[in-house]
Scaffold this motif. Structure first.
Motif, PDB file in Angstrom:
ATOM      1  N   MET A   1       0.825  -1.210   0.000  1.00 42.30           N
ATOM      2  CA  MET A   1       0.000   0.000   0.000  1.00 42.30           C
ATOM      3  C   MET A   1       0.859   1.259   0.000  1.00 42.30           C
ATOM      4  O   MET A   1       0.558   2.242  -0.674  1.00 42.30           O
ATOM      5  CB  MET A   1      -0.939  -0.003   1.220  1.00 42.30           C
ATOM      6  N   THR A   2       1.931   1.217   0.799  1.00 43.13           N
ATOM      7  CA  THR A   2       2.807   2.393   0.864  1.00 43.13           C
ATOM      8  C   THR A   2       3.453   2.653  -0.490  1.00 43.13           C
ATOM      9  O   THR A   2       3.448   3.788  -0.993  1.00 43.13           O
ATOM     10  CB  THR A   2       3.900   2.180   1.929  1.00 43.13           C
ATOM     11  N   ALA A   3       4.026   1.604  -1.083  1.00 51.26           N
ATOM     12  CA  ALA A   3       4.667   1.762  -2.388  1.00 51.26           C
ATOM     13  C   ALA A   3       3.660   2.168  -3.455  1.00 51.26           C
ATOM     14  O   ALA A   3       3.960   2.991  -4.341  1.00 51.26           O
ATOM     15  CB  ALA A   3       5.366   0.460  -2.776  1.00 51.26           C
ATOM     16  N   ALA A   4       2.456   1.609  -3.392  1.00 47.54           N
ATOM     17  CA  ALA A   4       1.428   1.946  -4.377  1.00 47.54           C
ATOM     18  C   ALA A   4       0.995   3.400  -4.244  1.00 47.54           C
ATOM     19  O   ALA A   4       0.744   4.095  -5.245  1.00 47.54           O
ATOM     20  CB  ALA A   4       0.222   1.020  -4.212  1.00 47.54           C
ATOM     21  N   THR A   5       0.900   3.892  -2.992  1.00 41.87           N
ATOM     22  CA  THR A   5       0.520   5.288  -2.777  1.00 41.87           C
ATOM     23  C   THR A   5       1.575   6.237  -3.336  1.00 41.87           C
ATOM     24  O   THR A   5       1.259   7.227  -4.010  1.00 41.87           O
ATOM     25  CB  THR A   5       0.318   5.558  -1.274  1.00 41.87           C
ATOM     26  N   ILE A   6       2.853   5.939  -3.054  1.00 41.13           N
ATOM     27  CA  ILE A   6       3.928   6.772  -3.594  1.00 41.13           C
ATOM     28  C   ILE A   6       3.992   6.637  -5.111  1.00 41.13           C
ATOM     29  O   ILE A   6       4.243   7.607  -5.832  1.00 41.13           O
ATOM     30  CB  ILE A   6       5.269   6.388  -2.939  1.00 41.13           C
ATOM     31  N   GLY A   7       3.728   5.417  -5.611  1.00 42.45           N
ATOM     32  CA  GLY A   7       3.671   5.221  -7.054  1.00 42.45           C
ATOM     33  C   GLY A   7       2.570   6.030  -7.706  1.00 42.45           C
ATOM     34  O   GLY A   7       2.724   6.549  -8.819  1.00 42.45           O
ATOM     35  N   LEU A   8       1.431   6.168  -7.008  1.00 40.58           N
ATOM     36  CA  LEU A   8       0.338   6.989  -7.520  1.00 40.58           C
ATOM     37  C   LEU A   8       0.777   8.442  -7.664  1.00 40.58           C
ATOM     38  O   LEU A   8       0.445   9.113  -8.646  1.00 40.58           O
ATOM     39  CB  LEU A   8      -0.868   6.889  -6.584  1.00 40.58           C
ATOM     40  N   ALA A   9       1.551   8.922  -6.688  1.00 41.50           N
ATOM     41  CA  ALA A   9       2.054  10.295  -6.751  1.00 41.50           C
ATOM     42  C   ALA A   9       2.942  10.484  -7.980  1.00 41.50           C
ATOM     43  O   ALA A   9       2.822  11.468  -8.717  1.00 41.50           O
ATOM     44  CB  ALA A   9       2.822  10.629  -5.475  1.00 41.50           C
ATOM     45  N   ALA A  10       3.849   9.518  -8.209  1.00 40.87           N
ATOM     46  CA  ALA A  10       4.724   9.602  -9.381  1.00 40.87           C
ATOM     47  C   ALA A  10       3.920   9.482 -10.671  1.00 40.87           C
ATOM     48  O   ALA A  10       4.219  10.152 -11.675  1.00 40.87           O
ATOM     49  CB  ALA A  10       5.786   8.511  -9.313  1.00 40.87           C
ATOM     50  N   ALA A  11       2.897   8.635 -10.655  1.00 45.90           N
ATOM     51  CA  ALA A  11       2.077   8.440 -11.852  1.00 45.90           C
ATOM     52  C   ALA A  11       1.354   9.719 -12.242  1.00 45.90           C
ATOM     53  O   ALA A  11       1.246  10.053 -13.430  1.00 45.90           O
ATOM     54  CB  ALA A  11       1.072   7.311 -11.612  1.00 45.90           C
ATOM     55  N   LEU A  12       0.842  10.458 -11.260  1.00 46.56           N
ATOM     56  CA  LEU A  12       0.141  11.707 -11.563  1.00 46.56           C
ATOM     57  C   LEU A  12       1.047  12.680 -12.302  1.00 46.56           C
ATOM     58  O   LEU A  12       0.632  13.334 -13.261  1.00 46.56           O
ATOM     59  CB  LEU A  12      -0.366  12.364 -10.262  1.00 46.56           C
ATOM     60  N   THR A  13       2.294  12.803 -11.831  1.00 49.57           N
ATOM     61  CA  THR A  13       3.207  13.765 -12.453  1.00 49.57           C
ATOM     62  C   THR A  13       3.548  13.368 -13.884  1.00 49.57           C
ATOM     63  O   THR A  13       3.743  14.239 -14.744  1.00 49.57           O
ATOM     64  CB  THR A  13       4.498  13.902 -11.628  1.00 49.57           C
ATOM     65  N   ASN A  14       3.624  12.075 -14.176  1.00 48.39           N
ATOM     66  CA  ASN A  14       3.906  11.633 -15.537  1.00 48.39           C
ATOM     67  C   ASN A  14       2.681  11.711 -16.434  1.00 48.39           C
ATOM     68  O   ASN A  14       2.778  12.033 -17.621  1.00 48.39           O
ATOM     69  CB  ASN A  14       4.433  10.195 -15.527  1.00 48.39           C
ATOM     70  N   PHE A  15       1.517  11.408 -15.873  1.00 48.75           N
ATOM     71  CA  PHE A  15       0.282  11.456 -16.653  1.00 48.75           C
ATOM     72  C   PHE A  15       0.038  12.854 -17.202  1.00 48.75           C
ATOM     73  O   PHE A  15      -0.407  13.030 -18.344  1.00 48.75           O
ATOM     74  CB  PHE A  15      -0.897  11.020 -15.777  1.00 48.75           C
ATOM     75  N   ASP A  16       0.346  13.878 -16.412  1.00 52.51           N
ATOM     76  CA  ASP A  16       0.072  15.242 -16.855  1.00 52.51           C
ATOM     77  C   ASP A  16       1.070  15.760 -17.880  1.00 52.51           C
ATOM     78  O   ASP A  16       0.947  16.895 -18.345  1.00 52.51           O
ATOM     79  CB  ASP A  16       0.016  16.186 -15.644  1.00 52.51           C
ATOM     80  N   VAL A  17       2.082  14.933 -18.218  1.00 55.23           N
ATOM     81  CA  VAL A  17       2.965  15.265 -19.335  1.00 55.23           C
ATOM     82  C   VAL A  17       2.399  14.687 -20.622  1.00 55.23           C
ATOM     83  O   VAL A  17       2.164  15.396 -21.600  1.00 55.23           O
ATOM     84  CB  VAL A  17       4.393  14.731 -19.095  1.00 55.23           C
ATOM     85  N   GLY A 109      10.097  13.955  -2.793  1.00 49.37           N
ATOM     86  CA  GLY A 109       9.664  13.510  -1.475  1.00 49.37           C
ATOM     87  C   GLY A 109       9.191  12.077  -1.477  1.00 49.37           C
ATOM     88  O   GLY A 109       9.454  11.319  -0.534  1.00 49.37           O
ATOM     89  N   GLY A 110       8.532  11.660  -2.566  1.00 48.50           N
ATOM     90  CA  GLY A 110       8.031  10.298  -2.639  1.00 48.50           C
ATOM     91  C   GLY A 110       9.136   9.270  -2.743  1.00 48.50           C
ATOM     92  O   GLY A 110       9.167   8.287  -1.987  1.00 48.50           O
ATOM     93  N   PHE A 111      10.080   9.477  -3.659  1.00 48.06           N
ATOM     94  CA  PHE A 111      11.152   8.495  -3.829  1.00 48.06           C
ATOM     95  C   PHE A 111      12.089   8.473  -2.633  1.00 48.06           C
ATOM     96  O   PHE A 111      12.603   7.418  -2.251  1.00 48.06           O
ATOM     97  CB  PHE A 111      11.934   8.799  -5.108  1.00 48.06           C
ATOM     98  N   ALA A 112      12.329   9.641  -2.009  1.00 48.44           N
ATOM     99  CA  ALA A 112      13.145   9.663  -0.795  1.00 48.44           C
ATOM    100  C   ALA A 112      12.430   8.933   0.343  1.00 48.44           C
ATOM    101  O   ALA A 112      13.065   8.282   1.178  1.00 48.44           O
ATOM    102  CB  ALA A 112      13.455  11.099  -0.390  1.00 48.44           C
ATOM    103  N   ALA A 172      -3.738   9.216   2.672  1.00 46.41           N
ATOM    104  CA  ALA A 172      -3.020   7.959   2.888  1.00 46.41           C
ATOM    105  C   ALA A 172      -1.597   8.160   3.397  1.00 46.41           C
ATOM    106  O   ALA A 172      -1.119   7.388   4.240  1.00 46.41           O
ATOM    107  CB  ALA A 172      -3.002   7.153   1.592  1.00 46.41           C
ATOM    108  N   VAL A 173      -0.895   9.173   2.904  1.00 43.91           N
ATOM    109  CA  VAL A 173       0.523   9.330   3.236  1.00 43.91           C
ATOM    110  C   VAL A 173       0.769   9.478   4.743  1.00 43.91           C
ATOM    111  O   VAL A 173       1.667   8.811   5.291  1.00 43.91           O
ATOM    112  CB  VAL A 173       1.133  10.509   2.444  1.00 43.91           C
ATOM    113  N   PRO A 174       0.029  10.311   5.479  1.00 43.93           N
ATOM    114  CA  PRO A 174       0.291  10.409   6.925  1.00 43.93           C
ATOM    115  C   PRO A 174       0.092   9.089   7.665  1.00 43.93           C
ATOM    116  O   PRO A 174       0.700   8.867   8.718  1.00 43.93           O
ATOM    117  CB  PRO A 174      -0.719  11.467   7.396  1.00 43.93           C
ATOM    118  N   GLN A 175      -0.754   8.200   7.113  1.00 47.19           N
ATOM    119  CA  GLN A 175      -0.997   6.918   7.763  1.00 47.19           C
ATOM    120  C   GLN A 175       0.057   5.869   7.419  1.00 47.19           C
ATOM    121  O   GLN A 175       0.284   4.934   8.197  1.00 47.19           O
ATOM    122  CB  GLN A 175      -2.382   6.387   7.340  1.00 47.19           C
ATOM    123  N   LEU A 176       0.719   6.010   6.276  1.00 50.33           N
ATOM    124  CA  LEU A 176       1.597   4.961   5.769  1.00 50.33           C
ATOM    125  C   LEU A 176       3.082   5.310   5.785  1.00 50.33           C
ATOM    126  O   LEU A 176       3.923   4.412   5.810  1.00 50.33           O
ATOM    127  CB  LEU A 176       1.196   4.613   4.320  1.00 50.33           C
TER     128      LEU A 176
END
Length: 445
Positions: A1-17, A109-112, A172-176
């Motif tokens: 769940m944690t990796a998927a949440t951070i992956g979602l953050a990265a996905a948003l930034t790529n989708f908008d390109v 912040g996500g990858f770190a 999700a991020v504050p919980q995970l």
């Protein structure tokens, strides 16, 4: 769940390109942006992302990785809303730049945070893999989903669709994700960031001026080169530089940097103008164009699964030479399709498939090559160099191909941008043969 949440953050930034490339004509027409300046719809985002990346990393280390992730997410939400509601070109382009800056904090912040949450190497590799898959899916499916959303609901909903996902990340991020900072007090070189931003901005604008104002182009390129030299000198003189120019003194590092930029121009920048070409040549709607773009993007979902085995068998030099060669052949096929005309659909799809296959072979492996070729003590800075070279190459490539794209959008005129992209890939082939070591095994300089 944690990796998927951070992956979602990265996905948003790529989708908008990539999702925006299919609806560039709709955005330009609605907001009154001339065809010659459509490149800024993409580059406002990429330039802000590139310039903010280094300072985002320093702030994440100093004030907390999770905190910067959440700040970036909040900024991305607000900027996406502003893009969706923009009433003129100035507001829209400013919001796109804000999106790019927020995306730098979101990704950094996500990858770190992955490194914080997953200290064990195997778990960390798995987490990065999940985040990478999410990013790849968003990047690959962006044009298709953008075309479907743009046709069904309008281009503004491409940006408004980000809002519920940003809200989910905020919950999700504050919980995970636990908070961590390194407390080393890394320097924040605001002047260096400003110089880097101005350098890229001047060069991009100068390239876009090439067709109408060659004198302004020459002045802009000269000023950009001077500022770039100032940035390099300033970084070299600092005890703890944001980006050490010494990294680029070895032949292998120069070679990989050239490859990063060649793939950005030969593939990613071409993706921006392919929808315009497909719509002009075949009269397809945005939805049909988005589906056709899968020919160029689906290889990014499948081929990387075999990348490690191919590197072990072929080595970097041969793998990257083959990959850039395929991108060059794909660009040549697209040139032929533009010259022959609408009857040459087979060349169009062959070109898209070849550039997609070449990019899928090379793009995921280039980051690993940079880390292995850099000195161990500079691995973090080498990672930053990877992202900067990719994004800068993408921004400059979009501007260069945009300057060559016919204003009247005639089919034959697209041979110029496609041909230039193929030449960039050929330059990448020469860089492979002349500068890269034949083996993938840990050569450092």
């Amino acid at each position: 769940m944690t990796a998927a949440t951070i992956g979602l953050a990265a996905a948003l930034t790529n989708f908008d390109v990539t999702s925006v490339v299919v609806v560039l004509p709709s955005i330009g027409t609605t907001l009154g942006i001339p065809v010659a300046n459509w490149a800024w719809i993409i580059d406002a985002y990429s330039l802000a992302f590139t310039a903010t990346l280094l300072v985002a990393g320093a702030l994440a280390d100093r004030f907390g990785r999770r905190r910067m992730l959440l700040i970036g997410n909040a900024g991305f939400l607000v900027a996406s809303l502003a893009c969706g509601l923009a009433w003129n070109s100035s507001v829209f382009l400013a919001a796109r730049a804000a999106q790019g800056a927020a995306a730098a904090f979101l990704v950094t912040g996500g990858f770190a945070s992955i490194a914080t949450v997953f200290p064990e190497p195997e778990a960390r590799a798995r987490a990065f893999g999940i985040a990478g898959v999410a990013s790849g899916v968003a990047m690959a499916l962006g044009p298709t989903l953008g075309g479907i959303i743009g046709t069904g609901l309008g281009w503004r909903w491409i940006f408004l669709a980000n809002l519920p996902f940003c809200a989910l990340i905020a919950l999700a991020v504050p919980q995970l994700v636990v908070e961590l900072r390194d407390g080393t007090g890394k320097p924040l070189d605001w002047l260096g960031v400003a110089i880097l931003t101005l350098t890229l901005g001047l060069i991009i604008q100068a390239i876009l001026e090439a067709r109408h104002a060659p004198v302004r182009m020459a002045v802009g390129l000269g000023a950009g080169a001077a500022l770039g030299g100032w940035f390099a000198i300033r970084q070299r003189r600092q005890a703890r530089p944001m980006l050490d120019p010494a990294l680029l003194t070895s032949r292998p590092m120069i070679g990989v940097t050239v490859l990063l930029m060649a793939v950005s121009v030969g593939y990613w920048s071409v993706l921006v103008y392919l929808p315009l070409y497909l719509g002009t040549a075949f009269g397809w709607t945005a939805e049909t164009v988005g589906l056709a773009m899968l020919t160029a993007t689906l290889p990014m979902l499948v081929v990387p699964l075999f990348g490690d085995r191919l590197v072990a068998r072929l080595g970097w030099r041969r793998l990257f030479t083959v990959a850039l060669g395929l991108i060059a052949l794909g660009g040549a096929a697209l040139v032929l399709s533009a010259l022959v005309g609408p009857a040459a659909r087979v060349w169009t799809f062959a070109g898209m498939a070849l550039i997609g296959l070449g990019a899928a072979l090379s793009h995921p492996q280039l980051s690993g090559a940079v880390i292995s070729l850099a000195p161990p003590e500079a691995s973090g800075m080498a990672s930053a160099l990877t992202v900067i070279a990719r994004q800068a190459g993408f921004a400059l490539g979009v501007a260069m191909l945009g300057a060559l794209t016919p204003i009247g959008l005639n089919v034959v005129g697209f041979a110029w941008p496609f041909g230039s992209a193929a030449i960039a890939a050929v330059c990448g082939v020469f860089a492979c043969l002349r500068l890269l070591p034949p083996s993938s095994g840990g050569i450092r300089s």
